[in-house]
Enzyme design. Structure first.
Site, PDB file in Angstrom:
ATOM      1  N   CYS A 121       0.869  -1.178   0.000  1.00 48.86           N
ATOM      2  CA  CYS A 121       0.000   0.000   0.000  1.00 48.86           C
ATOM      3  C   CYS A 121       0.901   1.222   0.000  1.00 48.86           C
ATOM      4  O   CYS A 121       2.029   1.158  -0.493  1.00 48.86           O
ATOM      5  CB  CYS A 121      -0.950  -0.025   1.196  1.00 48.86           C
ATOM      6  SG  CYS A 121      -0.122  -0.048   2.786  1.00 48.86           S
ATOM      7  N   MET A 122       0.451   2.319   0.565  1.00 50.78           N
ATOM      8  CA  MET A 122       1.233   3.554   0.500  1.00 50.78           C
ATOM      9  C   MET A 122       2.464   3.515   1.398  1.00 50.78           C
ATOM     10  O   MET A 122       3.460   4.162   1.126  1.00 50.78           O
ATOM     11  CB  MET A 122       0.340   4.734   0.902  1.00 50.78           C
ATOM     12  CG  MET A 122       0.982   6.095   0.698  1.00 50.78           C
ATOM     13  SD  MET A 122       1.270   6.443  -1.041  1.00 50.78           S
ATOM     14  CE  MET A 122       2.198   7.977  -0.905  1.00 50.78           C
TER      15      MET A 122
END
Length: 666
Positions: free
Chosen positions: A27-28
């Site tokens: 993810c980020m």
């Protein structure tokens, strides 16, 4: 050679090699692994890698926190390992295969009760306050309470029951709503079903035992009758009814043509669900719920209650780590709804919170010179004493193991005192030190003694064992533990580097762009301290300090003139920014919204774009986020300080995007 070549090679080895990886994504901020055998992962060695900021396991995923550069790290890792990355949904699905039936059930229970916890806490505090003003006889030689001697407080005592009743007696409404929310079906239908379980047309569930059988009202259908009984406070019955509604709606959505689904699906789902709730699953759930409550209550009041208390007090913290503790919410709620309408279970939970917090307090004393450890210890201790133990358990106690065991020992001793003297709570939801407000006033003295044991025993044991077991690096940090040996060459190198840094800083400060001293809010909404973010990675400041915003609009804007350094192009839920003075920022919309795969998000910028303050970055749909079961809380994190000094966070106010200052520096 890649930027993270060494760390990538080591990480692959430390997670157990390619053969131990079932799926991987990112993810980020995090690498998300599904490991075939999670025990093969060397957590301590992984956390020692220079590029790793921390690790944790959640919902069957082993997550390694990297930061804004995670996409670069991920690409290098998959290339070196020869593994093809998969989608977030595929990782999530693979993670579920690592869970047994019990874990899946407890996970579902946790997701159902999690949205109800704020209401339970609020209701518990309200009932605790009612205890103080209406149940404790402070006046006239211990014969009258504050409510007895003051009309104002008498009115307040009665008024507060409006909230208490809404939280605890009408709990089925919240339960059925939460089930429809978690399962992705129509939430208003869940609310209506819940209301039919507690309608004023029905005989109140708490009055059934005192009502003669021939006086219980019925619906008379001629050839059969159905008793008109309410399910106030019933947990199991409400859960069973909720799942009946969910699966009926899913069934009719699947078979019904879309052109008439708006009319047919709600009617064909709700009406049968209400009928089934009152004729089949309601009575069954009532019987099961009462049976569970009776068994637990019998165990807590039997001749073996000390053994029961010792085992429960000892094992409650490990239960929290597995998610099995969510079952106790249902049991506690059920105990409150059978005579004597109190729970002996909840006081032990509050004491376990205190015990684990006391272990962290001892660790904080031992590691007071370890700045990195204190960033986790202090907020974890505070949250634990206020009833939220996960940051302490996963961030501190489980990491070193012995604080967890010492906390368990203290909890065990305190639980035996509590149960041995029959301490009862009138409500649930308020844990930790404030938990005393939920205790019946006549037991306050004993509960204070149990609290003292839950503080002193874990603190003392952890402090003694910690002085023996903790290394110098653990206690003082790598910097302070390392010998301070400086040669003339190293001094000269440092001075040269400092001179270069000063020159660079001077060059940067000469530009107008570097004169920026503050960041404006990225959204309209309530600004909160980052410690209140509903995600441990952010609340424990693993990624850095910042603020959290509960948004009241749907467009994220740039907090200052800056460059877009990284974006989550496939999901659109996050981006990274870099200011001319080297300050790096992370904007993350919602919690775990990566699982939505971009549905509900529109990314308005590209990596490498230069944006102006107030320029639109991300649009999002809060209703879709909530329907997916995620908070909309949006984080603005300072991941690198650049040349900024004395960075300050501003929170506790309603902000206007592009106008309100939320972060500033010198």
């Amino acid at each position: 050679m890649g930027k993270y070549d060494n760390d990538v090679k080591r990480l692959l080895e430390l997670v157990g090699g390619k053969g131990n990886i079932q799926a991987v994504s990112h993810c980020m901020t995090r690498m998300r692994f599904v490991l075939i055998d999670p025990k093969k992962a060397d957590e301590k060695a992984i956390e020692d890698l220079p590029s790793v900021k921390g690790t944790f396991t959640q919902a069957g995923q082993y997550q390694v926190i990297i930061g804004n550069d995670v996409s670069v790290f991920y690409n290098e890792f998959t290339k070196y390992a020869g593994i093809e990355g998969v989608s977030k949904d595929a990782v999530k699905a693979a993670a579920k295969t690592n869970q047994n039936i019990a874990q899946k059930i407890m996970g579902t229970l946790g997701e159902i009760f999690a949205p109800l916890i704020p209401a339970l806490i609020c209701g518990g505090l309200v009932l605790g306050f009612r205890n103080v003003i209406g149940e404790i006889n402070f006046f006239n030689n211990g014969t009258q309470s504050l409510a007895d001697v003051s009309q104002f407080w008498s009115g307040m005592y009665n008024f507060l029951w409006l909230i208490g009743e809404a939280v605890f007696h009408l709990l089925p409404v919240g339960i059925v709503w939460s089930i429809t929310k978690k399962m992705g079906t129509t939430q208003i239908l869940g609310i209506i079903l819940g209301l039919t379980l507690v309608s004023s047309q029905l005989l109140n569930g708490f009055s059934v035992s005192s009502t003669p059988a021939d006086e219980i009202p019925v619906w008379d259908f001629g050839f059969f009758q159905v008793e008109m009984i309410g399910y106030q406070g019933q947990v199991i019955a409400a859960m069973m009814a909720g799942f009946v509604l969910v699966y009926l709606e899913k069934f009719f959505k699947k078979i019904c043509p879309e052109v008439i689904s708006m009319i047919v699906v709600p009617f064909c789902s709700l009406v049968p669900a209400v009928i089934i709730a009152h004729t089949i699953v309601g009575p069954i759930g009532w019987t099961i719920g009462n049976a569970i409550g009776d068994v637990v209550y019998a165990g807590l009041t039997s001749d073996f209650r000390f053994l029961f208390a010792a085992v429960f007090g000892l094992l409650y913290a490990p239960l929290v780590m597995t998610g099995l503790h969510h079952m106790t919410n249902a049991i506690d709620s059920q105990l409150l709804n059978i005579p004597p309408n109190t729970t002996i279970l909840w006081p032990m939970i509050a004491l376990s919170n205190i015990a684990q917090g006391s272990s962290v307090l001892a660790m904080s004393m031992l590691q007071k010179k370890n700045e990195r450890a204190q960033q986790i210890n202090i907020p974890a201790c505070i949250s634990c004493y206020l009833g939220v133990t996960e940051p302490a358990l996963f961030g501190v106690n489980l990491k070193y193991v012995f604080p967890l065991v010492c906390g368990m020992a203290g909890s065990c001793c305190a639980a035996m005192i509590s149960v041995g003297f029959g301490v009862e709570a009138l409500s649930i939801g308020v844990g930790g030190l404030p938990g005393i407000l939920s205790i019946k006033p006549e037991y306050w003295g004993i509960f204070l003694l149990a609290m003292a044991v839950a503080i002193i025993v874990p603190f003392t044991l952890t402090f003694i064992v910690g002085r023996i077991k903790l290394s110098k690096e653990d206690r003082f940090g790598k910097e302070n533990a390392a010998p301070a040996i400086e040669s003339a060459e190293s001094t000269e190198s440092v001075e040269t580097a400092q001179a270069a840094d000063s020159a660079d800083s001077a060059a940067v400060s000469s530009t107008d762009a570097a004169d920026v001293k503050e960041l404006k809010s990225i959204l309209d909404g309530k600004v909160m301290p980052i410690e209140e973010a509903p995600d441990d990675v952010f609340s424990q400041k693993i990624m850095g300090d910042g603020v959290a915003i509960e948004p009241s609009n749907t467009v994220v804007t740039a907090p200052a003139d800056c460059d877009v350094s990284v974006v989550m192009a496939d999901t659109g839920h996050a981006c990274g920014l870099t200011l001319p003075n080297g300050v790096e920022l992370l904007i993350h919309v919602g919690v775990d919204t990566v699982d939505m795969g971009g549905d509900g998000f529109k990314l308005l910028v590209n990596e490498g774009d230069h944006v102006k303050a107030g320029q639109k970055l991300i649009e999002f749909d809060p209703e879709k986020i909530k329907a997916a079961g995620h908070p909309c809380t949006t984080m603005l994190i300072v991941t690198a300080e650049g040349s900024a000094a004395n960075i300050r966070m501003h929170s506790g106010m309603d902000a206007k995007a592009g106008e309100t200052t939320v972060i500033s520096w010198d």
